[in-house]
Design a protein around this motif. Structure first.
Motif, PDB file in Angstrom:
ATOM      1  N   PHE A 208       1.002  -1.173  -0.078  1.00 46.87           N
ATOM      2  CA  PHE A 208      -0.093  -0.004   0.138  1.00 46.87           C
ATOM      3  C   PHE A 208       0.906   1.164  -0.109  1.00 46.87           C
ATOM      4  O   PHE A 208       1.916   1.353   0.635  1.00 46.87           O
ATOM      5  N   SER A 209       0.462   2.254  -0.725  1.00 43.23           N
ATOM      6  CA  SER A 209       1.254   3.628  -0.835  1.00 43.23           C
ATOM      7  C   SER A 209       0.237   4.529  -0.219  1.00 43.23           C
ATOM      8  O   SER A 209      -0.757   5.029  -0.799  1.00 43.23           O
ATOM      9  N   ILE A 210       0.631   5.318   0.697  1.00 44.33           N
ATOM     10  CA  ILE A 210      -0.199   6.423   1.399  1.00 44.33           C
ATOM     11  C   ILE A 210       0.787   7.071   2.250  1.00 44.33           C
ATOM     12  O   ILE A 210       1.602   6.566   2.776  1.00 44.33           O
ATOM     13  N   ALA A 242       4.530  -1.154   3.443  1.00 48.37           N
ATOM     14  CA  ALA A 242       4.231   0.112   3.027  1.00 48.37           C
ATOM     15  C   ALA A 242       5.289   0.484   1.981  1.00 48.37           C
ATOM     16  O   ALA A 242       6.531   0.205   2.340  1.00 48.37           O
ATOM     17  N   ARG A 243       4.965   1.082   1.074  1.00 43.88           N
ATOM     18  CA  ARG A 243       5.874   1.437  -0.156  1.00 43.88           C
ATOM     19  C   ARG A 243       5.373   3.112  -0.595  1.00 43.88           C
ATOM     20  O   ARG A 243       4.323   2.996  -1.043  1.00 43.88           O
ATOM     21  N   TYR A 244       6.029   3.948  -0.256  1.00 41.70           N
ATOM     22  CA  TYR A 244       5.697   5.633  -0.519  1.00 41.70           C
ATOM     23  C   TYR A 244       6.577   6.418  -0.998  1.00 41.70           C
ATOM     24  O   TYR A 244       7.616   6.546  -0.040  1.00 41.70           O
ATOM     25  N   ILE A 245       6.703   6.653  -2.035  1.00 49.77           N
ATOM     26  CA  ILE A 245       8.032   7.508  -2.758  1.00 49.77           C
ATOM     27  C   ILE A 245       7.611   9.062  -2.497  1.00 49.77           C
ATOM     28  O   ILE A 245       8.570   9.950  -2.252  1.00 49.77           O
ATOM     29  N   GLY A 246       6.409   9.391  -2.476  1.00 48.86           N
ATOM     30  CA  GLY A 246       5.863  10.623  -2.472  1.00 48.86           C
ATOM     31  C   GLY A 246       6.144  11.315  -3.818  1.00 48.86           C
ATOM     32  O   GLY A 246       6.247  12.458  -4.109  1.00 48.86           O
ATOM     33  N   SER A 247       6.365  10.585  -4.814  1.00 48.19           N
ATOM     34  CA  SER A 247       6.351  11.026  -6.283  1.00 48.19           C
ATOM     35  C   SER A 247       5.192  10.100  -7.008  1.00 48.19           C
ATOM     36  O   SER A 247       5.340   8.938  -7.278  1.00 48.19           O
ATOM     37  N   LEU A 248       4.131  10.857  -7.342  1.00 48.71           N
ATOM     38  CA  LEU A 248       3.041   9.948  -7.865  1.00 48.71           C
ATOM     39  C   LEU A 248       3.401   9.075  -9.004  1.00 48.71           C
ATOM     40  O   LEU A 248       2.899   7.810  -9.161  1.00 48.71           O
ATOM     41  N   VAL A 249       3.968   9.306 -10.070  1.00 46.45           N
ATOM     42  CA  VAL A 249       4.378   8.758 -11.007  1.00 46.45           C
ATOM     43  C   VAL A 249       5.252   7.517 -10.549  1.00 46.45           C
ATOM     44  O   VAL A 249       5.093   6.228 -11.079  1.00 46.45           O
ATOM     45  N   ARG A 254       5.321   1.528  -9.869  1.00 42.61           N
ATOM     46  CA  ARG A 254       5.890   0.441  -9.068  1.00 42.61           C
ATOM     47  C   ARG A 254       4.508  -0.554  -8.800  1.00 42.61           C
ATOM     48  O   ARG A 254       4.653  -1.715  -9.157  1.00 42.61           O
ATOM     49  N   ASN A 255       3.574   0.189  -8.432  1.00 43.10           N
ATOM     50  CA  ASN A 255       2.038  -0.544  -8.263  1.00 43.10           C
ATOM     51  C   ASN A 255       1.504  -1.313  -9.704  1.00 43.10           C
ATOM     52  O   ASN A 255       1.069  -2.395  -9.602  1.00 43.10           O
ATOM     53  N   LEU A 256       1.728  -0.409 -10.825  1.00 45.19           N
ATOM     54  CA  LEU A 256       1.430  -1.008 -12.196  1.00 45.19           C
ATOM     55  C   LEU A 256       2.348  -2.353 -12.360  1.00 45.19           C
ATOM     56  O   LEU A 256       1.590  -3.287 -12.814  1.00 45.19           O
ATOM     57  N   ILE A 257       3.368  -2.196 -12.195  1.00 46.53           N
ATOM     58  CA  ILE A 257       4.147  -3.747 -12.483  1.00 46.53           C
ATOM     59  C   ILE A 257       4.311  -4.521 -11.406  1.00 46.53           C
ATOM     60  O   ILE A 257       4.037  -5.792 -11.759  1.00 46.53           O
ATOM     61  N   ALA A 258       4.063  -4.147 -10.260  1.00 43.36           N
ATOM     62  CA  ALA A 258       4.260  -5.000  -9.173  1.00 43.36           C
ATOM     63  C   ALA A 258       2.944  -5.538  -8.134  1.00 43.36           C
ATOM     64  O   ALA A 258       2.946  -6.277  -7.601  1.00 43.36           O
ATOM     65  N   GLY A 259       2.237  -4.661  -8.777  1.00 41.25           N
ATOM     66  CA  GLY A 259       0.687  -4.686  -7.934  1.00 41.25           C
ATOM     67  C   GLY A 259       0.772  -3.827  -6.633  1.00 41.25           C
ATOM     68  O   GLY A 259       1.779  -3.523  -5.942  1.00 41.25           O
ATOM     69  N   GLY A 260      -0.167  -3.152  -6.491  1.00 39.16           N
ATOM     70  CA  GLY A 260      -0.448  -2.367  -4.955  1.00 39.16           C
ATOM     71  C   GLY A 260      -1.593  -1.349  -5.185  1.00 39.16           C
ATOM     72  O   GLY A 260      -2.219  -1.375  -6.335  1.00 39.16           O
ATOM     73  N   ILE A 261      -1.697  -0.911  -3.946  1.00 38.13           N
ATOM     74  CA  ILE A 261      -2.759   0.456  -4.193  1.00 38.13           C
ATOM     75  C   ILE A 261      -2.271   1.553  -3.762  1.00 38.13           C
ATOM     76  O   ILE A 261      -1.470   1.662  -2.589  1.00 38.13           O
ATOM     77  N   PHE A 262      -2.547   2.612  -4.223  1.00 40.29           N
ATOM     78  CA  PHE A 262      -2.109   4.050  -4.045  1.00 40.29           C
ATOM     79  C   PHE A 262      -3.171   4.708  -3.426  1.00 40.29           C
ATOM     80  O   PHE A 262      -4.403   4.607  -4.204  1.00 40.29           O
ATOM     81  N   LEU A 263      -3.266   5.437  -2.475  1.00 38.49           N
ATOM     82  CA  LEU A 263      -4.151   5.951  -1.893  1.00 38.49           C
ATOM     83  C   LEU A 263      -3.795   7.770  -1.358  1.00 38.49           C
ATOM     84  O   LEU A 263      -3.053   7.912  -0.763  1.00 38.49           O
ATOM     85  N   TYR A 264      -4.473   8.577  -2.006  1.00 40.71           N
ATOM     86  CA  TYR A 264      -4.284   9.948  -1.709  1.00 40.71           C
ATOM     87  C   TYR A 264      -5.645  10.422  -1.387  1.00 40.71           C
ATOM     88  O   TYR A 264      -6.269  11.116  -2.360  1.00 40.71           O
TER      89      TYR A 264
END
Ligand code: P6P
Length: 339
Positions: A208-210, A242-249, A254-264
């Protein structure tokens, strides 16, 4: 369609165009112009550390030329090239308050919305950043310059969308409605080569990315969803990481390739931003188009589908929940009070 690795992006675009006999080649031309702009920006981003233009503005370089901040440079590069490409009738940029006209006599049948350099606050710390773009057909008659009404179109009506990520390598990821394909830039040759054909986002993930620094300001369903992901339950693959870079792209890629959910989601930290931080036209909608083309989902934090939102203003903000379908749908269950 057979998509052999190593084919150039220009060849890929021509092959894709052949799938549509009615195509005039104008969308192909538009994409190829955007690709030239992307290569120009990539070269500048990769030189930034050396050319001492990190985060500076108003400085002059060794040639005594006025040096632009990278996001100004990216904006001007895209704006100037696309204004006379002959394929669009109007543009909007994250960097400009008003719609951007094209050069008179060069009007075309498409529109362009773009974030020239998203995540630019990360430039000075060498974190991956990106350009995001969205293409629609114009709504007004096929002549003369377009206006806001041509830009304020639902994401589902996009004819193309994508991003360029300037990271350990520069990649172009885009879709024209026939799936999502990734191309990696060989800077020695100056060509994007197909490296990730037919990208499919894993249906469920473990990431998850948040920005958890906003935890206190979130609505209750968001907090309960995050607590669920962090609870220990091996049978359902929890806790997530948790994986959060703070750069939307970068987070999205990363989520597109490896799977994941991004929430803002929306938060109550800044009353001036009651609808979250991210923009609909040139951030949420193009990424939602890619997510759905790759088998994923994208919704707001009140359950609306991003691609079905009718935009009301150019720089409208929306909450964004995007990524692997299972994870986004599970969030929807928390939203609906079913969990
Ligand atoms: P926060 C970068 O400034 C950006 O616009 C997106 O690229 C990124 O996803 C988001 O803001 C990060 O925001 O509040 O977590 O720093």
């Amino acid at each position: 369609m057979n998509r052999p690795l190593g084919v150039t992006v220009s060849r890929h675009i021509i092959d894709s165009q052949r799938l549509h006999p009615e195509a005039t080649g104008e969308l192909s031309g538009l994409l190829n112009e955007l690709i030239v702009a992307a290569k120009t920006i990539s070269a500048e981003v990769n030189m930034a550390g050396l050319a001492d233009i990190l985060g500076m503005s108003g400085k002059t370089n060794i040639q005594g030329e006025h040096v632009q901040k990278l996001d100004e440079f990216a904006n001007n590069t895209i704006k100037r090239r696309m204004a006379r490409c002959g394929y669009i009738c109007v543009m909007t940029s994250e960097e400009e308050a008003d719609a951007i006209p094209v050069v008179e006599g060069y009007e075309g049948k498409y529109t362009l919305a773009f974030d020239p350099l998203d995540g630019s606050s990360n430039i000075d710390v060498n974190v991956s950043i990106g350009t995001i773009f969205s293409v629609h057909r114009r709504r007004t008659p096929d002549d003369g310059s377009g206006d806001d009404s041509d830009l304020l179109r639902k994401g589902r009506e996009q004819v193309a969308a994508g991003y360029i990520i300037y990271g350990s390598s520069t990649m172009l990821v885009f879709s024209t409605g026939d799936g999502v394909h990734g191309f990696t830039l060989d800077p020695c040759v100056g060509e994007f080569f197909l490296s990730h054909p037919d990208i499919r986002i894993p249906q469920r993930s473990k990431y998850f990315s948040i920005n958890e620094g906003n935890y206190t300001y979130w609505d209750e369903p968001v907090r309960r969803y995050l607590e669920h992901l962090k609870a220990v339950d091996k049978a359902s693959g929890r806790p997530y990481s948790a994986r959060y870079i703070g750069s939307l792209v970068a987070d999205f890629h990363r989520n597109l390739i490896a799977g994941g959910i991004f929430l803002y989601p929306r938060d109550h930290k800044n009353p001036a931003k009651p609808h979250g931080k991210l923009r609909l036209l040139y951030e949420a909608a193009p990424l939602a188009f890619l997510a759905e083309q790759a088998g994923g989902r994208a919704i707001t934090d009140d359950g609306r589908t991003i691609l079905d939102i009718e935009p009301e203003e150019l720089h409208q903000r929306v909450p964004l929940i995007i990524g692997s379908t299972h994870d986004v749908e599970l969030f929807g269950e928390f939203l609906a009070g079913k969990r």
